[in-house]
Design a protein around this motif. Structure first.
Motif, PDB file in Angstrom:
ATOM      1  N   UNK A 142     -13.198  -4.068   0.548  1.00  0.00           N
ATOM      2  CA  UNK A 142     -11.834  -3.824   1.013  1.00  0.00           C
ATOM      3  C   UNK A 142     -11.365  -2.510   0.414  1.00  0.00           C
ATOM      4  N   UNK A 143     -10.416  -1.868   1.061  1.00  0.00           N
ATOM      5  CA  UNK A 143      -9.850  -0.642   0.516  1.00  0.00           C
ATOM      6  C   UNK A 143      -8.886  -0.972  -0.607  1.00  0.00           C
ATOM      7  N   UNK A 145       3.676  -6.092   5.351  1.00  0.00           N
ATOM      8  CA  UNK A 145       3.402  -7.400   5.948  1.00  0.00           C
ATOM      9  C   UNK A 145       4.668  -8.044   6.471  1.00  0.00           C
ATOM     10  N   UNK A 167      -2.433  -1.577  -0.327  1.00  0.00           N
ATOM     11  CA  UNK A 167      -1.274  -0.846   0.176  1.00  0.00           C
ATOM     12  C   UNK A 167      -0.047  -1.626  -0.263  1.00  0.00           C
ATOM     13  N   UNK A 168       1.112  -1.200   0.201  1.00  0.00           N
ATOM     14  CA  UNK A 168       2.295  -1.954  -0.174  1.00  0.00           C
ATOM     15  C   UNK A 168       2.371  -3.228   0.663  1.00  0.00           C
ATOM     16  N   UNK A 169       2.497  -4.358   0.021  1.00  0.00           N
ATOM     17  CA  UNK A 169       2.517  -5.597   0.773  1.00  0.00           C
ATOM     18  C   UNK A 169       3.788  -5.768   1.612  1.00  0.00           C
ATOM     19  N   UNK A 223      -8.598 -12.785  -3.883  1.00  0.00           N
ATOM     20  CA  UNK A 223      -7.410 -12.083  -3.400  1.00  0.00           C
ATOM     21  C   UNK A 223      -6.508 -11.592  -4.530  1.00  0.00           C
ATOM     22  N   UNK A 262      -2.877  -9.013   0.133  1.00  0.00           N
ATOM     23  CA  UNK A 262      -1.489  -8.576   0.209  1.00  0.00           C
ATOM     24  C   UNK A 262      -0.532  -9.769   0.143  1.00  0.00           C
ATOM     25  N   UNK A 312     -18.446  -7.077  -1.118  1.00  0.00           N
ATOM     26  CA  UNK A 312     -19.276  -8.134  -0.561  1.00  0.00           C
ATOM     27  C   UNK A 312     -20.739  -7.759  -0.744  1.00  0.00           C
ATOM     28  N   UNK A 319     -12.254  -5.973  -3.279  1.00  0.00           N
ATOM     29  CA  UNK A 319     -13.279  -7.003  -3.165  1.00  0.00           C
ATOM     30  C   UNK A 319     -14.525  -6.341  -2.598  1.00  0.00           C
ATOM     31  N   UNK A 373      -9.539 -10.491   4.338  1.00  0.00           N
ATOM     32  CA  UNK A 373      -9.493 -10.444   2.874  1.00  0.00           C
ATOM     33  C   UNK A 373      -8.369  -9.512   2.408  1.00  0.00           C
ATOM     34  N   UNK A 374      -8.205  -8.402   3.094  1.00  0.00           N
ATOM     35  CA  UNK A 374      -7.138  -7.463   2.735  1.00  0.00           C
ATOM     36  C   UNK A 374      -5.766  -8.105   2.950  1.00  0.00           C
ATOM     37  N   UNK A 375      -5.638  -8.801   4.053  1.00  0.00           N
ATOM     38  CA  UNK A 375      -4.391  -9.508   4.340  1.00  0.00           C
ATOM     39  C   UNK A 375      -4.109 -10.555   3.272  1.00  0.00           C
ATOM     40  N   UNK A 376      -5.168 -11.269   2.907  1.00  0.00           N
ATOM     41  CA  UNK A 376      -5.060 -12.314   1.896  1.00  0.00           C
ATOM     42  C   UNK A 376      -4.616 -11.726   0.554  1.00  0.00           C
ATOM     43  N   UNK A 380     -12.198 -17.013  -1.600  1.00  0.00           N
ATOM     44  CA  UNK A 380     -11.458 -15.819  -1.206  1.00  0.00           C
ATOM     45  C   UNK A 380     -10.023 -15.865  -1.728  1.00  0.00           C
TER      46      UNK A 380
END
Ligand SMILES: Nc1ncnc2c1ncn2[C@@H]1O[C@H](COP(=O)(O)OP(=O)(O)OP(=O)(O)O)[C@@H](O)[C@H]1O
Ligand SMILES: [Mg+2]
Lengths: 198, 241
Positions: free
Chosen positions: B227-228, B236, B231-233, B210, A127, B217, B215, A122-125, B206
């Motif tokens: 989720x925390x 990625x 952060x900076x994407x 996003x 971002x 649950x 988020x 979910x965190x990846x999603x 989801x």
């Protein structure tokens, strides 16, 4: 991923040399699947050997050779557009393997694995979604690549929800059964719990 | 952008009925939504998501614990005070939409502002603007029964966003929408939050959750995970996504 076909497809747009093709590729895919120049030149060499591309003239002052499609190359690209992408034979999925093992081995907190994974995915999603918002409709190719990753994450989260629902329907962990037939693994200490009720 | 909480739930419990037949819809949930923040709530059917949203909007009262909006505990407000707070501060998208059948789309959207004393002309202009944002301006004069499910849904969203509401509560607002329309709705909700509103969004998808900053649950009435903060994407990209 087919580097070969990506290069042939880019050459449909006119002749180009290796570094140029690499840049064109990465511009469209946002560096999601980085190519190194070496890979590009090796592939071009192979394509030339197979008669799909040819040099478009002499080397320029920097010694770079531009390539262009041959008729066979053109046919090959047309084929690529026409035919569906072949699935790799069930690519190995570490998460599916992990859970398949987790639900059949004693003492593993499957619930915890599912939750931890879902939070991470979910965190990846989220971002990825931020990257997409930033692109904001200005770069269709890159956004479509991002969206393919978004949908893949979404599918994983849905599958994790499904796994969780199935586990909770199963009740407490001792109700779990190994697929191994009773007796088949006699003497194997690793498959003891629950195996006999399978 | 992350200072004062607009919405706060402190150890909220909601139990329906008593004794053996009691249903524990929420069993001790704490949550804060600040200005500029969009928080998504996910969880299986029956896990307490709508209950949470109804409590946040003052449509239902907790059995234990407190819900406050802008620092005011809802239980301490008079009926009229709560109604006023709801009209001025909150926008709702209900799971079952709740459009008024005898009013056109634009009348549905402008009604909360008109009830709040805003002049009809001004309220209608704001309503047109909101209908435009969700892409159904050309359907403004239709009645709900003349709209498709997805179009009704968008009218309900326009009604929730109209007039700069500072807290937007949305229960499955993208249920009947295709993927690009659903995304347009999320973008609108996100923009509202970026402009300083707080948002609480219940969704099964989801891909839509996003868009939130966080988020949470829910499961059987408790928060099992969250989720925390973002952060900076860019990180990625460095790892090749
Ligand atoms: N008025 C009521 N009386 C008794 N039980 C109720 C009442 N309202 C809700 N519940 C119960 O409380 C639990 C939580 O319901 P809620 O509507 O919050 O779920 P949800 O997470 O929104 O589910 P869904 O995804 O299906 O909308 C459910 O078990 C539901 O049956
Ligand atoms: Mg619900």
């Amino acid at each position: 991923m087919s580097i070969k076909h990506s290069l042939l497809a880019l050459l449909q747009d006119g002749p180009g040399y290796g570094a140029q093709l690499r840049q064109e590729f990465e511009q469209r895919t946002g560096g999601t699947w980085p190519l190194n120049v070496g890979q590009v030149y090796t592939t071009l060499g192979r394509l030339e050997r197979d008669g799909l591309v040819e040099s478009a003239g002499a080397a320029d002052e920097e010694g770079r050779i531009a390539y262009q499609l041959t008729d066979a190359g053109r046919t090959e690209v047309e084929q690529w557009w026409a035919v569906p992408v072949a699935r790799e034979q069930t690519p190995r999925n570490e998460l599916a393997i992990k859970l398949a093992l987790a639900v059949t081995l004693p003492g593993v907190d499957v619930q915890r694995i599912v939750q931890t994974q879902r939070t991470a995915t979910m965190t990846h999603l989220r971002d990825l979604t931020r990257l997409k918002r930033r692109a904001d409709g200005e770069d269709l190719a890159w956004e479509l690549v991002l969206e393919s990753l978004v949908f893949a994450d979404e599918a994983e989260v849905r599958w994790l929800d499904h796994v969780e629902a199935r586990i909770s329907r199963l009740g407490p962990p001792e109700a779990k059964a190994s697929r191994t037939a009773p007796g088949a693994t006699a003497g194997n200490a690793g498959v003891r719990e629950g195996a006999t009720n399978g | 952008m992350t200072q004062q909480p607009i919405l706060r739930l402190d150890d909220v419990v909601r139990t329906h009925g008593t004794g053996n037949t009691a249903v524990h819809a929420l069993r001790g949930v704490s949550l804060t939504v600040r200005a500029g923040e969009l928080v998504a709530v996910m969880g299986p059917s029956g896990s307490g998501k709508s209950t949470l949203l109804n409590l946040a909007g003052g449509l239902d009262a907790p059995t234990e614990g407190a819900v406050s909006i802008d620092g005011q505990v809802l239980a301490s407000l008079s009926r009229a005070g709560l109604d006023r707070l709801r009209r001025r501060t909150m926008g709702f998208v209900f799971q079952d939409l709740n459009l008024i059948p005898s009013l056109t789309a634009i009348e549905n959207v402008s009604l909360p502002m008109e009830l709040d004393g805003v002049g009809v002309r001004k309220a209608r202009a704001a309503a047109r603007d909101a209908l435009g944002k969700v892409g159904i301006l050309e359907l403004a004069d239709r009645f709900p029964e003349q709209l498709s499910g997805g179009q009704q849904q968008r009218a309900a969203i326009a009604r929730a966003l109209v007039g700069d509401r500072r807290l937007v509560l949305a229960d499955e607002p993208t249920g009947a929408l295709d993927s690009t329309t659903g995304e347009a709705v999320l973008r609108t909700l996100r923009d509202q939050c970026d402009d300083g509103a707080g948002g609480l969004l219940v969704t099964h998808e989801s891909r839509h959750a996003a868009w939130a900053d966080r988020v949470i649950f829910l499961r059987d009435g408790v928060v099992v995970d969250a989720t925390g903060d973002a952060e900076t994407p860019e990180s990625l990209l460095e790892t090749g996504v």
